[in-house]
Design a protein around this motif. Structure first.
Motif, short mmCIF file in Angstrom:
data_model
loop_
_atom_site.label_atom_id
_atom_site.label_comp_id
_atom_site.label_asym_id
_atom_site.label_seq_id
_atom_site.Cartn_x
_atom_site.Cartn_y
_atom_site.Cartn_z
N LYS A 17 -10.73 -61.04 -38.59
CA LYS A 17 -12.13 -60.56 -39.07
C LYS A 17 -12.33 -60.56 -40.59
N VAL A 18 -11.67 -59.83 -41.14
CA VAL A 18 -12.01 -59.62 -42.67
C VAL A 18 -11.64 -60.89 -43.44
N VAL A 19 -10.94 -61.73 -43.21
CA VAL A 19 -10.67 -62.90 -43.90
C VAL A 19 -11.77 -63.90 -43.56
N PHE A 20 -12.11 -64.01 -42.23
CA PHE A 20 -13.00 -64.71 -41.52
C PHE A 20 -14.43 -64.53 -42.13
N VAL A 21 -14.64 -63.37 -42.57
CA VAL A 21 -16.10 -62.88 -43.26
C VAL A 21 -15.94 -63.44 -44.71
N LEU A 22 -15.07 -63.10 -45.49
CA LEU A 22 -14.73 -63.56 -46.94
C LEU A 22 -14.88 -64.90 -47.34
N ALA A 23 -14.31 -65.70 -46.09
CA ALA A 23 -14.28 -67.35 -46.55
C ALA A 23 -15.38 -67.91 -47.02
N PRO A 24 -16.52 -67.95 -46.23
CA PRO A 24 -17.62 -68.60 -46.70
C PRO A 24 -18.30 -67.86 -48.18
N MET A 25 -18.14 -66.62 -47.86
CA MET A 25 -18.44 -66.01 -49.63
C MET A 25 -17.72 -66.39 -50.83
N ILE A 26 -16.62 -66.82 -50.65
CA ILE A 26 -15.64 -67.46 -51.73
C ILE A 26 -16.15 -68.76 -52.09
N LEU A 27 -16.50 -69.48 -51.17
CA LEU A 27 -17.18 -70.76 -51.48
C LEU A 27 -18.48 -71.02 -51.97
N MET A 28 -19.26 -69.93 -51.63
CA MET A 28 -20.66 -69.91 -52.23
C MET A 28 -20.77 -69.35 -53.50
N ILE A 29 -19.77 -68.28 -53.87
CA ILE A 29 -19.63 -67.85 -55.23
C ILE A 29 -18.93 -68.71 -56.28
N SER A 30 -18.00 -69.47 -55.74
CA SER A 30 -17.35 -70.52 -56.55
C SER A 30 -18.25 -71.72 -56.98
N MET A 31 -19.19 -72.02 -56.18
CA MET A 31 -20.16 -73.14 -56.35
C MET A 31 -21.29 -72.64 -57.27
N LEU A 32 -21.67 -71.45 -57.11
CA LEU A 32 -22.71 -70.87 -58.00
C LEU A 32 -22.11 -70.53 -59.54
N LEU A 33 -20.94 -70.06 -59.50
CA LEU A 33 -20.18 -69.74 -60.75
C LEU A 33 -20.10 -70.98 -61.52
N GLY A 34 -20.14 -72.01 -60.92
CA GLY A 34 -19.92 -73.39 -61.83
C GLY A 34 -20.99 -73.71 -62.64
N PHE A 35 -22.21 -73.38 -62.07
CA PHE A 35 -23.55 -73.92 -62.49
C PHE A 35 -23.84 -72.80 -63.83
N ALA A 36 -23.08 -71.69 -64.13
CA ALA A 36 -23.01 -70.75 -65.32
C ALA A 36 -22.86 -71.51 -66.64
N ILE A 37 -22.06 -72.70 -66.51
CA ILE A 37 -21.50 -73.30 -67.84
C ILE A 37 -22.24 -74.58 -68.00
N ILE A 38 -22.96 -74.98 -67.08
CA ILE A 38 -23.84 -76.21 -67.22
C ILE A 38 -25.05 -76.03 -68.35
N PRO A 39 -25.03 -77.04 -69.26
CA PRO A 39 -26.06 -76.96 -70.12
C PRO A 39 -27.36 -77.69 -69.70
N PHE A 40 -28.32 -77.16 -68.98
CA PHE A 40 -29.45 -77.78 -68.33
C PHE A 40 -30.38 -78.28 -69.47
N ALA A 41 -30.40 -77.65 -70.84
CA ALA A 41 -31.46 -78.35 -71.92
C ALA A 41 -30.48 -77.48 -73.17
N PRO A 42 -31.17 -77.79 -74.29
CA PRO A 42 -30.39 -77.08 -75.25
C PRO A 42 -30.62 -75.57 -75.35
N ASP A 43 -31.66 -75.09 -74.62
CA ASP A 43 -31.71 -73.73 -74.85
C ASP A 43 -31.59 -73.11 -73.42
N ILE A 44 -31.33 -74.04 -72.46
CA ILE A 44 -30.92 -73.40 -71.14
C ILE A 44 -29.87 -73.25 -70.46
N GLN A 45 -28.89 -72.41 -70.62
CA GLN A 45 -27.45 -72.25 -70.18
C GLN A 45 -27.19 -70.94 -70.17
#
Length: 317
Positions: free
Chosen positions: A72-100
């Motif tokens: 149960k614990v791993v079953f619940v954590l698995a989708p959270m890991i995917l969502m967090i890793s995907m959203l963290l990737g956008f943190a380093i994307i330069p959307f514009a010169p002053d939007i990052q």
């Protein structure tokens, strides 16, 4: 007050990304309907735009069931890991010169690390489900994603050689006179194929092959946990599209339009390409997928890296 204001831009970007991922489901169904000469969602709201809201209500109101035979614990954590890793990737994307959100020198290595972490999500989901179909999907995912990470990393090395940096901001700046898609056409194709495989989208959606393993690693998932996998896949599509735009199409650079508009336009074109691939290409067998990676993509990635190094040496001298 200052510390609070620092959290507002990341929260705004987070909300916009989640909305974009949610409405990508509507966009894909509408465009697939157009290209395949049939109707997509067109009943709920104008042009079916509120179909996403209906789907969200359905997911929220479904029973949040966890199989009694699952971890149960791993079953619940698995989708959270995917969502967090995907959203963290956008943190380093330069959307514009002053939007990052964040900028640092080893951004490319950070992205590759997040890609490796996302593999754990799908593997843990399959193993914790204690189901043979989910387990088979997880095993396929582990082999597929780990293999295509190799080709993705080698394709990126060509850009590192030409730009002399792992920083996304410096890579965008290095494309001021010429986009890397012109000097790295082979690397672009290799990275695009690896990106499709990493996000396990059609035709490389073997971990979720419905005709063979029901729904793969998320067979036992329901309600919001299934929704997190579903939205995580579309976040992956948007992230790979944004990443390719940054690496090969100059990121936010372009004439006449504002930088953010250029970035959104380039990213949207690759999202449409992901949808077109799903509509046009059949799914290969799993052995064909793996053979294609190691027998075709790996030699080509090494050739691309060698040619990039020789070009840089000749230009440097």
């Amino acid at each position: 007050m200052t510390s609070l204001s620092q959290f507002i831009p990341p929260l705004v970007i987070l909300v916009l990304l989640l909305l974009a991922a949610a409405w990508s489901t509507w966009l894909e169904r509408r465009i697939l309907g157009l290209w395949q000469d049939r109707l997509g969602p067109n009943r709920v709201g104008p042009f079916g735009l509120l179909q996403v809201v209906a789907d969200m209500i359905k997911i929220f109101t479904k029973e949040d069931w966890i199989p009694p035979f699952a971890d149960k614990v791993v079953f619940v954590l698995a989708p959270m890991i995917l969502m967090i890793s995907m959203l963290l990737g956008f943190a380093i994307i330069p959307f514009a010169p002053d939007i990052q959100i964040a900028s640092f020198d080893n951004a490319l290595l950070f992205v590759l690390a997040l890609s490796s972490i996302s593999v754990y999500s799908v593997m843990l989901a399959g193993f914790s489900s204690n189901s043979k179909y989910a387990l088979l999907g997880a095993l396929r995912t582990a082999a597929q994603m780990l293999s295509y990470e190799v080709f993705m990393g080698l394709a990126l090395m060509g850009i590192v050689v030409l730009s002399g940096s792992f920083s996304l901001n410096e890579i965008v700046a290095a494309q001021e006179e010429q986009w890397f898609i012109l000097s790295q056409p082979l690397g672009f194709v290799l990275f695009l194929i690896a990106g499709v495989a990493e996000s396990h989208r059609a035709p490389f959606d073997l971990p979720e092959a419905e005709t063979e393993i029901v729904a793969g690693f998320h067979t036992e998932y329901a309600s919001m946990k299934f929704g997190m996998f579903f939205i995580g896949e579309y976040l992956g599509v948007i992230f790979v599209s944004a990443f390719i735009s940054t690496l090969y199409l100059g990121g936010w650079q372009g004439p006449w339009l504002p930088p953010l508009a250029w970035f959104i336009l380039k990213t949207s074109l690759f999202v449409l390409l992901f949808i077109l691939l799903r509509a046009a290409l059949p799914r290969p067998r799993y052995d064909q997928l793996m053979r294609f990676g190691w027998s075709v993509l790996l030699p080509l990635a090494l050739v691309n890296l060698l040619l990039s190094a020789l070009w840089q040496l000749s230009v440097g001298h």
